[in-house]
Design a protein around this motif. Structure first.
Motif, mmCIF file in Angstrom:
data_model
loop_
_atom_site.group_PDB
_atom_site.id
_atom_site.type_symbol
_atom_site.label_atom_id
_atom_site.label_comp_id
_atom_site.label_asym_id
_atom_site.label_seq_id
_atom_site.Cartn_x
_atom_site.Cartn_y
_atom_site.Cartn_z
ATOM 1 N N ALA A 166 0.856 -1.189 0.000
ATOM 2 C CA ALA A 166 0.000 0.000 0.000
ATOM 3 C C ALA A 166 0.892 1.240 0.000
ATOM 4 N N ILE A 167 0.868 1.988 -1.073
ATOM 5 C CA ILE A 167 1.773 3.132 -1.209
ATOM 6 C C ILE A 167 1.086 4.461 -0.902
ATOM 7 N N GLY A 168 -0.251 4.518 -1.008
ATOM 8 C CA GLY A 168 -0.959 5.767 -0.802
ATOM 9 C C GLY A 168 -0.990 6.624 -2.060
ATOM 10 N N ASN A 169 -1.459 7.837 -1.906
ATOM 11 C CA ASN A 169 -1.457 8.868 -2.941
ATOM 12 C C ASN A 169 -0.875 10.126 -2.330
ATOM 13 N N GLY A 170 -0.481 11.060 -3.166
ATOM 14 C CA GLY A 170 0.102 12.270 -2.603
ATOM 15 C C GLY A 170 -0.075 13.497 -3.474
ATOM 16 N N ARG A 171 -0.118 14.648 -2.824
ATOM 17 C CA ARG A 171 -0.108 15.946 -3.480
ATOM 18 C C ARG A 171 0.906 16.845 -2.774
ATOM 19 N N ASP A 172 1.339 17.894 -3.474
ATOM 20 C CA ASP A 172 2.376 18.787 -2.973
ATOM 21 C C ASP A 172 1.777 19.800 -2.004
ATOM 22 N N PRO A 173 2.166 19.777 -0.729
ATOM 23 C CA PRO A 173 1.636 20.747 0.240
ATOM 24 C C PRO A 173 1.944 22.196 -0.112
ATOM 25 N N ARG A 174 2.958 22.411 -0.956
ATOM 26 C CA ARG A 174 3.282 23.779 -1.360
ATOM 27 C C ARG A 174 2.266 24.321 -2.365
ATOM 28 N N CYS A 175 1.611 23.428 -3.082
ATOM 29 C CA CYS A 175 0.620 23.852 -4.081
ATOM 30 C C CYS A 175 -0.778 23.987 -3.485
ATOM 31 N N TYR A 176 -1.061 23.182 -2.470
ATOM 32 C CA TYR A 176 -2.394 23.184 -1.861
ATOM 33 C C TYR A 176 -2.269 23.635 -0.409
ATOM 34 N N HIS A 177 -2.774 24.829 -0.136
ATOM 35 C CA HIS A 177 -2.717 25.362 1.220
ATOM 36 C C HIS A 177 -3.691 26.527 1.327
ATOM 37 N N ALA A 178 -4.048 26.870 2.553
ATOM 38 C CA ALA A 178 -4.930 28.011 2.772
ATOM 39 C C ALA A 178 -4.217 29.290 2.350
ATOM 40 N N SER A 208 -8.587 14.231 -4.655
ATOM 41 C CA SER A 208 -9.317 15.452 -4.316
ATOM 42 C C SER A 208 -9.466 15.619 -2.810
ATOM 43 N N VAL A 209 -9.619 14.531 -2.081
ATOM 44 C CA VAL A 209 -9.708 14.612 -0.620
ATOM 45 C C VAL A 209 -8.367 15.077 -0.045
ATOM 46 N N ILE A 210 -7.275 14.564 -0.593
ATOM 47 C CA ILE A 210 -5.950 14.997 -0.130
ATOM 48 C C ILE A 210 -5.757 16.480 -0.400
ATOM 49 N N GLU A 211 -6.149 16.927 -1.581
ATOM 50 C CA GLU A 211 -6.016 18.344 -1.934
ATOM 51 C C GLU A 211 -6.807 19.222 -0.962
ATOM 52 N N ALA A 212 -8.030 18.782 -0.645
ATOM 53 C CA ALA A 212 -8.874 19.555 0.280
ATOM 54 C C ALA A 212 -8.276 19.574 1.687
ATOM 55 N N MET A 213 -7.786 18.436 2.151
ATOM 56 C CA MET A 213 -7.182 18.389 3.481
ATOM 57 C C MET A 213 -5.964 19.308 3.563
ATOM 58 N N LEU A 214 -5.134 19.297 2.529
ATOM 59 C CA LEU A 214 -3.965 20.168 2.518
ATOM 60 C C LEU A 214 -4.362 21.642 2.530
ATOM 61 N N THR A 215 -5.540 21.947 1.987
ATOM 62 C CA THR A 215 -6.017 23.333 1.925
ATOM 63 C C THR A 215 -6.781 23.717 3.190
ATOM 64 N N GLU A 216 -6.737 22.845 4.195
ATOM 65 C CA GLU A 216 -7.362 23.092 5.505
ATOM 66 C C GLU A 216 -8.882 23.170 5.425
ATOM 67 N N LEU A 217 -9.463 22.333 4.555
ATOM 68 C CA LEU A 217 -10.913 22.245 4.496
ATOM 69 C C LEU A 217 -11.386 21.006 5.243
ATOM 70 N N PRO A 218 -12.434 21.109 6.061
ATOM 71 C CA PRO A 218 -13.051 19.895 6.596
ATOM 72 C C PRO A 218 -13.662 19.104 5.443
ATOM 73 N N VAL A 219 -13.567 17.799 5.511
ATOM 74 C CA VAL A 219 -14.034 16.948 4.416
ATOM 75 C C VAL A 219 -15.247 16.155 4.873
ATOM 76 N N VAL A 220 -16.334 16.256 4.112
ATOM 77 C CA VAL A 220 -17.510 15.419 4.327
ATOM 78 C C VAL A 220 -17.529 14.409 3.191
ATOM 79 N N ALA A 221 -17.278 13.158 3.521
ATOM 80 C CA ALA A 221 -17.161 12.105 2.516
ATOM 81 C C ALA A 221 -17.950 10.880 2.972
ATOM 82 N N THR A 222 -18.051 9.926 2.091
ATOM 83 C CA THR A 222 -18.791 8.707 2.407
ATOM 84 C C THR A 222 -17.868 7.659 3.024
ATOM 85 N N ASP A 223 -18.471 6.799 3.815
ATOM 86 C CA ASP A 223 -17.743 5.769 4.535
ATOM 87 C C ASP A 223 -17.511 4.581 3.604
ATOM 88 N N VAL A 224 -16.602 4.781 2.627
ATOM 89 C CA VAL A 224 -16.259 3.745 1.661
ATOM 90 C C VAL A 224 -14.742 3.612 1.626
#
Length: 372
Positions: A164-176, A285-301
């Protein structure tokens, strides 16, 4: 080494493979891509990569898949890569079998979601398991983006050593960014104090847009920004009727923004991220939102429930239901201090777990280790 990265469509290569291709090139390898032709390949080619157009099809049509398989064999024989790295369910299976027939030294695969974990007929799900099992026998390096799907691979004996490697986005690009937030809201005519819920995804049924649109009817005072488009290769019911109804009921509270290149800026201008999918791999998209300091409402899947800590960085709700989704959205849009606290914890979690550089470095090391 010469590495050939193979996926289904141009959108997937641009959004998911492009960072890996750059990381592999930076490590000294020759990297090429292959997928169906499309406009999303322009920036990849502009960055100097060779991307081969292959008639990949996101369907179970035997004729279409045979055409793609033959084209992959021709391409692999022509380019003679040391590594073939397949992605996505169907294109990943074709890539691995084609690589085996061509005698490629290292066959790698990254699972971004199994077909047998998606809704469909029993026959389709059984066929998916059989094909994944057969392809897993010939896979030297077997990776999954989510922990749950690595467990599935072990449980079903798809491969002896899934990672399991995960996914990733650049914290420098996605932030508040307060300045960007003010600019985007000014451009769209949205007051600073109006709560904004944003969804970034393809416009397909399984992303849960109909439930989200209905839920927004019970989230007073908040706007919904819908970012994304329907790809030509997407299947399933068109969402036109659902959006037509929402336009009548939500009026100016619904903004259809289409495909955008400035997603980091739009996220910075929003207050809450929603992704009520019916199934996922590990959504970027969830990673991008988390990095941008947004609360995430998602489904339990699968996927989102690994990313979102329920009640701490956002909320997890049952898939396919609008009422629980509406309750969660009301909570975070009406209690902005709570939303901000969730967003701050979400960024801390995303930086620790989903940093693009860390994930890309891991995949590069795994591929290089397989070659030793």
């Amino acid at each position: 080494m010469k590495i050939l990265e193979i996926t289904n469509v141009d959108f997937s290569l641009r959004q998911f493979l492009f960072p890996l291709m750059k990381a592999l090139r930076a490590a000294g390898h020759e990297v090429q891509g292959a997928c169906a032709e499309g406009p999303h390949l322009a920036p990849v080619r502009a960055d100097g990569f060779v991307v081969h157009a292959v008639p990949m099809a996101r369907s179970l049509s035997p004729v279409a898949q045979l055409r793609a398989f033959v084209a992959l064999i021709r391409l692999i024989r022509q380019e003679k890569p040391d590594v073939v790295h397949g992605h996505m369910p169907i294109s990943g299976i074709l890539a691995r079998f084609a690589a085996r027939l061509c005698g490629v030294r290292i066959i790698a695969y990254t699972c971004h979601g199994f077909l047998f974990n998606q809704p469909g007929s029993l026959a389709r799900r059984i066929l998916s398991v059989v094909l994944e099992w057969a392809a897993g026998r010939i896979t030297d390096l077997y990776m999954t983006v989510s922990v749950e799907e690595a467990r599935d691979a072990r449980r079903l004996h798809l491969n002896a050593h899934p990672v399991a490697i995960g996914n990733g986005r650049d914290p420098r690009c996605y932030h508040a960014n307060p300045l960007v937030r003010a600019r985007i809201r000014r451009e769209l005519g949205v007051p600073e104090d109006r709560p904004v819920v944003i969804v970034v995804s393809r416009l397909v049924r399984h992303k849960g847009h109909p439930e989200l649109l209905r839920a927004m009817e019970d989230v007073p005072g908040a706007e919904l920004w819908v970012v994304g488009e329907r790809l030509p290769s997407d299947h399933g019911d068109a969402l036109g009727p659902a959006f037509d109804r929402a336009r009548q009921l939500l009026g100016p509270r619904l903004r259809m923004l289409g495909y955008r290149e400035d997603v980091p800026d739009l996220l910075a201008a929003a207050d809450v991220f929603a992704l009520p999918s019916h199934f996922e791999g590990l959504p970027m998209s969830v990673i991008e939102a988390m990095l941008t300091e947004l609360p995430v409402v998602a489904t339990d899947v699968r996927g989102p429930r690994e990313q979102v800590v329920d009640g701490q960085t956002g909320f997890l709700v049952p898939p396919g239901l609008s009422a629980p989704l509406a309750r969660a959205l009301r909570t975070v849009t009406q209690d902005l201090p709570l939303a901000r606290a969730m967003g701050e914890r979400g960024r801390q979690r995303a930086v620790a777990s989903y940093s693009e550089k860390r994930i890309m470095d891991l995949v590069v090391r795994l591929i290089e280790a397989e070659a030793r």
